[in-house]
Scaffold this active site. Structure first.
Site, PDB file in Angstrom:
ATOM      1  N   HIS A  28      -2.909   3.126  -4.607  1.00  0.00           N
ATOM      2  CA  HIS A  28      -2.308   2.622  -3.363  1.00  0.00           C
ATOM      3  C   HIS A  28      -0.880   2.130  -3.623  1.00  0.00           C
ATOM      4  O   HIS A  28      -0.478   1.066  -3.121  1.00  0.00           O
ATOM      5  CB  HIS A  28      -3.171   1.512  -2.766  1.00  0.00           C
ATOM      6  CG  HIS A  28      -4.426   2.006  -2.107  1.00  0.00           C
ATOM      7  ND1 HIS A  28      -4.413   2.805  -0.986  1.00  0.00           N
ATOM      8  CD2 HIS A  28      -5.736   1.805  -2.425  1.00  0.00           C
ATOM      9  CE1 HIS A  28      -5.669   3.069  -0.634  1.00  0.00           C
ATOM     10  NE2 HIS A  28      -6.487   2.495  -1.494  1.00  0.00           N
ATOM     11  N   ASP A  64       0.866  -1.175   0.000  1.00  0.00           N
ATOM     12  CA  ASP A  64       0.000   0.000   0.000  1.00  0.00           C
ATOM     13  C   ASP A  64       0.904   1.227   0.000  1.00  0.00           C
ATOM     14  O   ASP A  64       2.129   1.115  -0.093  1.00  0.00           O
ATOM     15  CB  ASP A  64      -0.956  -0.007   1.195  1.00  0.00           C
ATOM     16  CG  ASP A  64      -2.302   0.626   0.847  1.00  0.00           C
ATOM     17  OD1 ASP A  64      -2.319   1.832   0.527  1.00  0.00           O
ATOM     18  OD2 ASP A  64      -3.318  -0.082   0.876  1.00  0.00           O
ATOM     19  N   GLU A 112      -9.876   2.514  -5.093  1.00  0.00           N
ATOM     20  CA  GLU A 112      -9.509   3.868  -4.688  1.00  0.00           C
ATOM     21  C   GLU A 112      -8.326   4.416  -5.491  1.00  0.00           C
ATOM     22  O   GLU A 112      -7.275   4.744  -4.951  1.00  0.00           O
ATOM     23  CB  GLU A 112      -9.199   3.900  -3.187  1.00  0.00           C
ATOM     24  CG  GLU A 112     -10.411   3.560  -2.336  1.00  0.00           C
ATOM     25  CD  GLU A 112     -10.133   3.549  -0.846  1.00  0.00           C
ATOM     26  OE1 GLU A 112     -11.036   3.922  -0.065  1.00  0.00           O
ATOM     27  OE2 GLU A 112      -9.010   3.173  -0.454  1.00  0.00           O
TER      28      GLU A 112
END
Length: 577
Positions: free
Chosen positions: A259, A188, A325
């Site tokens: 990410h 991440d 995301e």
């Protein structure tokens, strides 16, 4: 009436009356295909009871017998059980003369061994014998099988690193609850946790951040100690082998195209150099970083190299690529990204997200693996950050093997399943274990919705829109997710996960009949009341014996509170859609 204190509750338990005594003469008779269960059972019970459980001698009829006429615990793989209950199903029969576990296949025998351990009582979970104990099993007949094939738990090791020994401990805890998938979130913005030999800077640089925010990203507090760590290839081989011995599949997650700031910090050429200011570092904050991968052939080749090592280390069918995301702002600012999207014939830079996902879907499928991604992958080119999140497309452009992790609610799962695509249910409104367990002021660093033990127990992985339809067959199961932004050590992780993970385990293992009447009916409150009874009667004591720092039913211990560290509680009740 006999009321078993088993968690998760089996499909059926019949009281046979009496007890079977286990002592130094008790032997273990392991038939073909039961070696893993026999090794585990002998190791676990020998530690807790001091009983050696030697292999049974052979009598003239080919059966085993204990020394000096002692009891025998028999393990068998049985085709009839497979036909009736499936490969993970089992029958456990305990009489005054011995115990027998017959599984549909090796996993069924192992889950039956877990039930046998529970029947011995909480002291069977300790690592050394307690003085003055005698050991016996109630005479029972158990028939059992799981409701879902995917019964998972996701551990986020990127935000706060869990050392290898901690991962092995989690595997034991999952096995004790008949959970069979460990999803490791390995990369991440805040850290890269997997050694990649051909790209050493991913761990030399990407595995370490200089400081960590304490609490939610609005908190002014910092832990100024550098934080990091990673798993070597041999660490992963050990983790995967240890899990396989317990019939648990390890699913790795390597995030892309968002990410990815830790990877870009290690290799800046992976990012959009024409759209950023300064030199990227491993992110020390929470939230969604604007740093995303550059849409170049070199980046594709880099991540193909990463996944080649991933496939060597993780032999399971499923590989998670994240896909969630992914803000497109950096691509919009990048002349190179805009030009690339135009050359590819895409409808703007937002569609670069789907281009990345589709590429690795094909790449993995060509190697016999199945891509898993968060429900943003359904956008088929949408970036997943706006409007309906791209779920309306139901994954158009993805191959038939791609699997959707439905985290933002049920809509993605419903759309995907109706389109014939497999899904794993993990809606944040219901099974995110980093969310707070109570609305009280003593909850440490409260995040998200209030999700009580009762709430998690009531979770049904099949969305009501799919219930009773053929599309429900595409619900592979569910997993509970534990994100670790505010979970900084083992005791904190225990607090967030337990006892709710035990409730989740029953939701995904036990069929409706086991949780209500024979036809699945019955008052939900009464079913939860029985679960609470079983927890109080035995399962909290099992967790104590295992050293799990769970949240007590009465509220957190003083040392479990974290006064003064801000969280981000959602005040409205969760709405699942």
């Amino acid at each position: 009436m006999y009321e078993p204190d088993l968690v998760p509750l089996p499909r059926s338990v019949e009281d046979g009356g009496g007890r079977l005594v286990l002592d130094e003469r008790t032997a273990l008779d392991a038939g073909p295909g039961t070696g893993r269960a026999a090794h585990w059972l002998r190791t676990a019970l020998a530690a807790a009871t001091g009983l050696p459980l030697p292999p049974a001698g052979r009598d003239g009829g080919g059966g085993g017998e204990g020394a000096g006429g002692g009891a025998v615990v028999r393990l068998r793989v049985d085709e009839a059980v497979a036909a009736e209950l499936g490969p993970e199903g089992y029958r456990l029969d305990v009489t005054g003369g011995g115990a027998e576990i017959r599984g549909g296949a090796a996993p069924g025998v192992f889950w039956g061994a877990q039930t046998l351990r529970q029947l011995l009582g909480p002291a069977a979970y300790r690592r050394a014998p307690l003085p003055g104990r005698t050991w016996s099993l109630p005479c029972v007949r158990v028939a059992d099988a799981p409701r879902f094939a995917w019964r998972g738990f996701m551990l986020d090791t990127a935000r706060h690193f869990t050392p290898k020994d901690g991962v092995l401990r989690w595997i034991d805890l999952l096995a004790a609850h008949k959970l069979n998938v460990l999803h490791l979130h390995l990369t991440d913005d805040q850290g890269w946790r997997l050694e990649i030999e051909r790209f050493p800077r991913l761990t030399e640089v990407g595995a370490w951040r200089r400081r960590t925010r304490l609490g939610h990203r609005a908190s002014p507090l910092w832990d100024i100690r550098p934080h990091g760590g990673f798993y070597t290839h041999d660490d992963v081989r050990e983790i995967v082998a240890y899990a396989a011995e317990r019939h648990i599949t390890v699913v790795p997650e390597i995030d892309l195209p968002g990410h990815s700031q830790a990877a870009v910090a290690a290799y800046p050429e992976l990012g959009n150099a024409d759209a950023r200011e300064g030199t990227p570092e491993v992110w020390d904050d929470w939230g969604v970083s604007p740093e995303v991968l550059a849409p170049t052939e070199d980046v594709l080749r880099f991540y193909e190299g990463v996944f080649e090592e991933v496939l060597e280390l993780f032999p399971g069918e499923f590989v998670h690529i994240g896909g969630d995301e992914c803000p497109a702002d950096q691509w919009r600012r990048s002349p190179a990204a805009r030009a690339r999207a135009e050359r590819l014939g895409l409808d703007g830079v937002d569609a670069l997200h789907g281009w990345f996902v589709r590429h690795f879907d094909r790449w993995l499928a060509e190697r016999g693996r199945r891509l898993v991604g968060w429900d943003e992958i359904l956008g088929a080119g949408a970036n997943g950050m706006n409007g309906d999140g791209g779920t309306a497309g139901a994954g158009t452009g993805l191959g038939p093997g791609a699997v959707v992790s439905s985290w933002r609610g049920r809509a993605g799962a419903v759309a995907a399943a109706r389109a014939g695509r497999d899904v794993v249910m993990c809606p944040e409104q219901e099974v995110y274990l980093d969310h707070r367990q109570d609305g009280g002021e003593d909850e440490p660093v409260p995040i998200g919705y209030v999700r009580t033990l009762r709430d998690v127990y009531g979770f049904d992985p099949v969305p009501p829109e799919l219930a009773g339809t053929g599309a429900a067959e595409h619900v592979l199961g569910a997993q509970a997710n534990l994100w670790t932004e505010v979970v900084d050590d083992q005791r904190r992780a225990d607090y967030q996960a337990f006892p709710r993970l035990a409730a989740f385990a029953e939701a995904v293992w036990s069929g409706p009949g086991a949780r209500g009447g024979a036809d699945g009916s019955g008052d939900p409150g009464r079913r939860f009341g029985d679960f609470e009874r079983r927890m109080a009667a035995a399962h909290y004591a099992r967790l104590d014996a295992l050293g799990v720092a769970y949240r007590p039913p009465s509220g957190p211990h003083p040392w479990q509170r974290r006064p003064g560290i801000a969280g981000r509680p959602f005040q409205e009740p969760p709405r699942v859609s």
